[in-house]
Scaffold this active site. Structure first.
Site, PDB file in Angstrom:
ATOM      1  N   ASP A  68      42.631  44.942  38.944  1.00 56.53           N
ATOM      2  CA  ASP A  68      41.510  44.095  39.380  1.00 56.53           C
ATOM      3  C   ASP A  68      41.356  42.719  38.825  1.00 56.53           C
ATOM      4  O   ASP A  68      41.317  42.567  37.455  1.00 56.53           O
ATOM      5  CB  ASP A  68      40.005  44.697  39.145  1.00 56.53           C
ATOM      6  CG  ASP A  68      38.635  44.061  39.716  1.00 56.53           C
ATOM      7  OD1 ASP A  68      39.047  43.041  40.270  1.00 56.53           O
ATOM      8  OD2 ASP A  68      37.771  44.817  39.648  1.00 56.53           O
ATOM      9  N   ASP A  69      41.666  41.598  39.352  1.00 52.36           N
ATOM     10  CA  ASP A  69      41.282  39.998  38.882  1.00 52.36           C
ATOM     11  C   ASP A  69      42.828  39.995  38.086  1.00 52.36           C
ATOM     12  O   ASP A  69      42.752  39.081  36.989  1.00 52.36           O
ATOM     13  CB  ASP A  69      40.250  39.863  37.778  1.00 52.36           C
ATOM     14  CG  ASP A  69      38.982  39.871  38.859  1.00 52.36           C
ATOM     15  OD1 ASP A  69      39.155  39.969  40.103  1.00 52.36           O
ATOM     16  OD2 ASP A  69      37.993  39.340  38.253  1.00 52.36           O
TER      17      ASP A  69
ATOM     18  N   CYS B 236      37.286  40.172  45.498  1.00 49.09           N
ATOM     19  CA  CYS B 236      37.215  41.540  45.241  1.00 49.09           C
ATOM     20  C   CYS B 236      37.018  42.357  46.637  1.00 49.09           C
ATOM     21  O   CYS B 236      37.918  42.924  47.277  1.00 49.09           O
ATOM     22  CB  CYS B 236      36.435  42.363  44.226  1.00 49.09           C
ATOM     23  SG  CYS B 236      36.665  41.634  42.659  1.00 49.09           S
TER      24      CYS B 236
ATOM     25  N   LYS C   6      37.210  51.756  41.016  1.00 47.10           N
ATOM     26  CA  LYS C   6      36.099  50.844  41.900  1.00 47.10           C
ATOM     27  C   LYS C   6      36.290  50.840  43.599  1.00 47.10           C
ATOM     28  O   LYS C   6      37.343  50.470  44.066  1.00 47.10           O
ATOM     29  CB  LYS C   6      36.527  49.398  41.426  1.00 47.10           C
ATOM     30  CG  LYS C   6      35.809  48.258  42.070  1.00 47.10           C
ATOM     31  CD  LYS C   6      35.902  46.964  41.428  1.00 47.10           C
ATOM     32  CE  LYS C   6      35.734  45.711  42.384  1.00 47.10           C
ATOM     33  NZ  LYS C   6      35.518  44.419  41.530  1.00 47.10           N
TER      34      LYS C   6
ATOM     35  N   HIS D  77      33.640  49.238  45.884  1.00 48.94           N
ATOM     36  CA  HIS D  77      33.321  47.850  46.271  1.00 48.94           C
ATOM     37  C   HIS D  77      33.535  47.531  47.859  1.00 48.94           C
ATOM     38  O   HIS D  77      34.009  46.305  48.378  1.00 48.94           O
ATOM     39  CB  HIS D  77      34.058  46.950  45.216  1.00 48.94           C
ATOM     40  CG  HIS D  77      33.099  45.626  45.221  1.00 48.94           C
ATOM     41  ND1 HIS D  77      33.429  44.369  44.859  1.00 48.94           N
ATOM     42  CD2 HIS D  77      31.843  45.434  45.570  1.00 48.94           C
ATOM     43  CE1 HIS D  77      32.589  43.583  44.707  1.00 48.94           C
ATOM     44  NE2 HIS D  77      31.511  44.023  45.274  1.00 48.94           N
TER      45      HIS D  77
ATOM     46  N   HIS E  91      39.325  43.286  35.182  1.00 45.34           N
ATOM     47  CA  HIS E  91      38.142  42.519  35.508  1.00 45.34           C
ATOM     48  C   HIS E  91      37.182  42.027  34.455  1.00 45.34           C
ATOM     49  O   HIS E  91      37.167  43.055  33.246  1.00 45.34           O
ATOM     50  CB  HIS E  91      37.237  43.141  36.481  1.00 45.34           C
ATOM     51  CG  HIS E  91      36.108  42.389  37.101  1.00 45.34           C
ATOM     52  ND1 HIS E  91      35.094  41.781  36.529  1.00 45.34           N
ATOM     53  CD2 HIS E  91      36.392  42.021  38.854  1.00 45.34           C
ATOM     54  CE1 HIS E  91      34.352  41.227  37.739  1.00 45.34           C
ATOM     55  NE2 HIS E  91      35.097  41.339  38.704  1.00 45.34           N
TER      56      HIS E  91
ATOM     57  N   ASP F 176      43.816  42.572  43.547  1.00 42.19           N
ATOM     58  CA  ASP F 176      43.176  42.196  44.388  1.00 42.19           C
ATOM     59  C   ASP F 176      42.880  40.745  44.605  1.00 42.19           C
ATOM     60  O   ASP F 176      42.373  40.399  45.854  1.00 42.19           O
ATOM     61  CB  ASP F 176      41.966  43.029  44.490  1.00 42.19           C
ATOM     62  CG  ASP F 176      41.084  42.457  43.064  1.00 42.19           C
ATOM     63  OD1 ASP F 176      41.602  41.759  42.188  1.00 42.19           O
ATOM     64  OD2 ASP F 176      39.942  42.757  43.189  1.00 42.19           O
ATOM     65  N   ASN F 177      43.193  39.767  43.904  1.00 38.85           N
ATOM     66  CA  ASN F 177      43.027  38.633  44.017  1.00 38.85           C
ATOM     67  C   ASN F 177      43.670  38.041  42.782  1.00 38.85           C
ATOM     68  O   ASN F 177      44.036  38.583  41.737  1.00 38.85           O
ATOM     69  CB  ASN F 177      41.645  37.917  44.093  1.00 38.85           C
ATOM     70  CG  ASN F 177      40.617  38.727  43.151  1.00 38.85           C
ATOM     71  OD1 ASN F 177      39.775  39.435  43.574  1.00 38.85           O
ATOM     72  ND2 ASN F 177      40.686  38.248  41.963  1.00 38.85           N
TER      73      ASN F 177
ATOM     74  N   LYS G 208      41.172  33.143  41.063  1.00 38.01           N
ATOM     75  CA  LYS G 208      40.058  33.661  41.863  1.00 38.01           C
ATOM     76  C   LYS G 208      39.052  32.846  42.470  1.00 38.01           C
ATOM     77  O   LYS G 208      38.814  32.004  41.753  1.00 38.01           O
ATOM     78  CB  LYS G 208      39.599  34.730  40.986  1.00 38.01           C
ATOM     79  CG  LYS G 208      38.516  35.512  41.557  1.00 38.01           C
ATOM     80  CD  LYS G 208      37.864  36.562  40.646  1.00 38.01           C
ATOM     81  CE  LYS G 208      36.928  37.507  41.171  1.00 38.01           C
ATOM     82  NZ  LYS G 208      36.231  38.508  40.443  1.00 38.01           N
TER      83      LYS G 208
END
Ligand SMILES: *[C@@H]1O[C@H](CO)[C@@H](O)[C@H](O)[C@H]1NC(C)=O
Ligand SMILES: *[C@@H]1O[C@H](CO)[C@@H](O)[C@H](O)[C@H]1NC(C)=O
Ligand SMILES: *[C@@H]1O[C@H](CO)[C@@H](O)[C@H](O)[C@H]1NC(C)=O
Ligand SMILES: *[C@@H]1O[C@H](CO)[C@@H](O)[C@H](O)[C@H]1NC(C)=O
Ligand SMILES: *[C@@H]1O[C@H](CO)[C@@H](O)[C@H](O)[C@H]1NC(C)=O
Ligand SMILES: *[C@@H]1O[C@H](CO)[C@@H](O)[C@H](O)[C@H]1NC(C)=O
Ligand SMILES: *[C@@H]1O[C@H](CO)[C@@H](O)[C@H](O)[C@H]1NC(C)=O
Length: 485
Positions: free
Chosen positions: A38-39, A76, A130, A132, A217, A275-276, A293
């Site tokens: 994540d991130d 995300c 996660k 989301h 994240h 994811d980004n 992001k």
């Protein structure tokens, strides 16, 4: 299992290449482990930046296939919806910002998603981490959408130790709130759950393990021993952030070791992707790429990614073909031996990735969002080497160095961007320094027309502005819970 065994039998007898894609050379079904960081920024991983300590990930990437032009959405839930559905978020109403805790929104229920596809092919399907993709109704949640088990959380972010967000718990074992793990760092817990799933797994059945980690994240939280790995980094939060990345790397090491010890590794295909891009104000870093992001610049959308393992013939190389998040549903379905999926925005890249040949994808839509709240980059397209950004590119418009602390959001000059086009040649200028829009009006026109063609297929963003009072966790024992849409 019937279908898989049939294909195996056919492979043994006929060696029909297309049908054999779903099984390994030894005729066993291929396990799939899909890891999401994540991130994680472009410059936050050892195989792009030697200052990062990620030996486990680097080894897999270097012995596998580094995906050097693999795109995701700038945020995300849009990326996760694309992973799961194979559709661009502008087709599912998820193109604007992310799904918030109190919004009655989820990835549309009439879409058959990746775990459902793999389940049809006989896979055991598990998600740890996660989600989301929305949780307002039970029907939106993982175990109602093709996963045999779920351990993790529904929302965008939370505390790594208390597992609380906006004052309430968001942590579950399947459908039950998990209240006994206050204090356990999620990277440890998710690794534990994942390794247990692998150890308990019956090898004769193909396994799909989707591992969207909480790391890295915000909030910036990590046990001290990982922060201590970076004594040369002076900025405290960047030092901690790098520690979070190294804890994630250890998690990947533990998981691959468990796959090996359990005898699954030879038949396992691993996909790892961010994811980004890195979140600049939260100490993620994408240097030398531009932005991060929240932006449609490359720093927000060009993901750290690689594949490793079963089925890849040209290992130890870099795959330079275009990839987008929407490609993973068709691609992994094909890697699992399923019939090619052609009713989505994604391409089946399995023939290209497995043989190391060129990608059939020639275009990428970074996003299309006509929403009037311009807090993220809203429209951009790449066709071949050219990229057109239509209007505001997003919150972070500069090139940021790893220890640069940035807190200002670039909201002041949104109006200046509104009517502006930016054009880049990404082959010559991957860092987006030279805007060619004035010198190449013909190409601007061509790409703008292509973007307009996609615009006709867009649905309005599903982004209710007012919190739904029925979402209040106090109505559900102080836990973020489904049941209100
Ligand atoms: C990956 O892409 C970056 C940015 O375009 C480029 O600088 C780098 O050389 C590429 N890496 C490889 C191994 O092709
Ligand atoms: C899902 O439903 C929406 C709204 O009715 C519709 O526009 C869309 O085409 C449907 N998608 C699929 C894949 O059936
Ligand atoms: C977890 O522990 C913290 C104190 O360490 C407390 O504030 C919080 O309410 C606890 N969370 C839950 C869900 O029990
Ligand atoms: C989830 O709950 C089930 C049933 O109580 C239990 O057997 C299982 O071990 C739990 N899973 C995790 C990961 O804690
Ligand atoms: C990895 O495994 C080791 C040995 O069991 C353990 O000490 C460590 O905490 C694990 N790391 C993670 C991130 O789960
Ligand atoms: C995995 O492959 C290696 C190399 O081909 C081989 O030596 C090993 O025995 C295999 N392990 C299993 C569990 O099949
Ligand atoms: C905001 O934009 C201005 C001009 O476009 C630029 O000089 C400044 O560095 C930007 N700030 C950030 C945080 O990106």
């Amino acid at each position: 299992m019937g279908a898989v065994m049939f294909v195996q039998l056919l492979c043994t007898v006929l060696v029909v290449v297309n049908l054999c894609n779903g099984v390994t050379a030894a005729g066993r079904p291929r396990h799939i482990v899909f890891i999401v960081a994540d991130d994680l920024g472009w410059n936050d991983i050892g195989f792009h930046n030697p200052d990062m300590i990620t030996p486990n990930i680097d080894k897999l990437a270097r012995e596998g296939l580094i995906l050097n032009q693999s795109y995701v959405q700038p945020l995300c839930s849009p990326s996760r919806s694309a992973f799961m559905s194979g559709y661009y978020p502008f087709k599912t109403g998820l193109q604007h910002m992310v799904i918030l805790n109190y919004q009655p929104v989820c990835l549309p229920l009439n879409i058959t998603i990746l775990p459902q596809k793999l389940k049809e092919l006989g896979y055991a399907t598990h998600i740890v981490g996660k989600w989301h993709n929305g949780f307002c109704s039970w029907n939106c949640t993982p175990t109602y959408r093709g996963f045999d088990s779920f351990f993790g959380y529904y929302n965008a972010q939370e505390d790594y130790y208390t597992h609380m967000t906006a004052g309430f718990l968001d942590y579950r074992n399947n459908t039950s709130p998990e209240k006994t793990e206050n204090g356990t760092y999620s990277t440890f817990r998710f690794t534990d759950v994942a390794t247990n799933i692998i150890q308990r797994h019956d090898k004769s059945q193909p396994l799909f393990l989707y591992l969207p980690f909480q790391a890295v994240h915000a909030p910036i939280e990590v046990p001290a021993q990982y922060e201590a790995m970076y004594p040369n980094i002076k900025t405290e939060d960047r030092r901690k952030f790098c520690g979070m990345v190294s804890a994630l790397d250890e998690a990947v090491g533990n998981i691959t070791k468990t796959l090996t010890d359990s005898g699954l590794m030879n038949d396992t295909l691993i996909l790892f992707t961010a994811d980004n891009g890195g979140w600049i104000t939260e100490h993620g870093n994408n240097y030398p790429l531009r932005g991060g992001k929240f932006t449609v610049y490359e720093g927000g959308t060009r993901a750290v990614a690689f594949m490793y393992g079963s089925g890849l013939q040209k290992t130890g190389t870099v795959f330079d073909g275009l990839i987008h998040a929407v490609d993973w549903l068709p691609t992994l379905t094909a890697a699992a031996g399923g019939t090619p999926v052609s009713d989505r925005d994604g391409f089946n890249l399995w023939p290209s990735l497995s043989s190391g040949s060129s990608s059939p994808r020639t275009e990428v839509v970074y996003n299309y969002d006509s929403h009037t709240l311009p807090t993220e980059g809203h429209a951009a397209i790449r066709v071949g080497d050219y990229k057109l950004i239509d209007g505001y590119p997003g919150l972070y418009t500069d090139w940021y160095k790893p220890e640069q602390v940035t807190s200002d959001l670039n909201l002041t000059n949104i109006k200046d961007w509104a009517t502006k086009y930016q054009l880049f040649n990404l082959k010559d200028d991957p860092t987006e320094h030279n805007d060619l829009s004035t010198s190449h009006p013909d190409i601007v026109k061509q790409l703008a027309a292509r973007l307009a063609w996609y615009e006709k297929q867009a649905v309005p963003p599903n982004y209710p502005l007012l919190p739904d009072p029925k979402s209040n966790p106090q109505l559900y024992g102080n836990v973020w819970s489904p049941g209100w849409c």
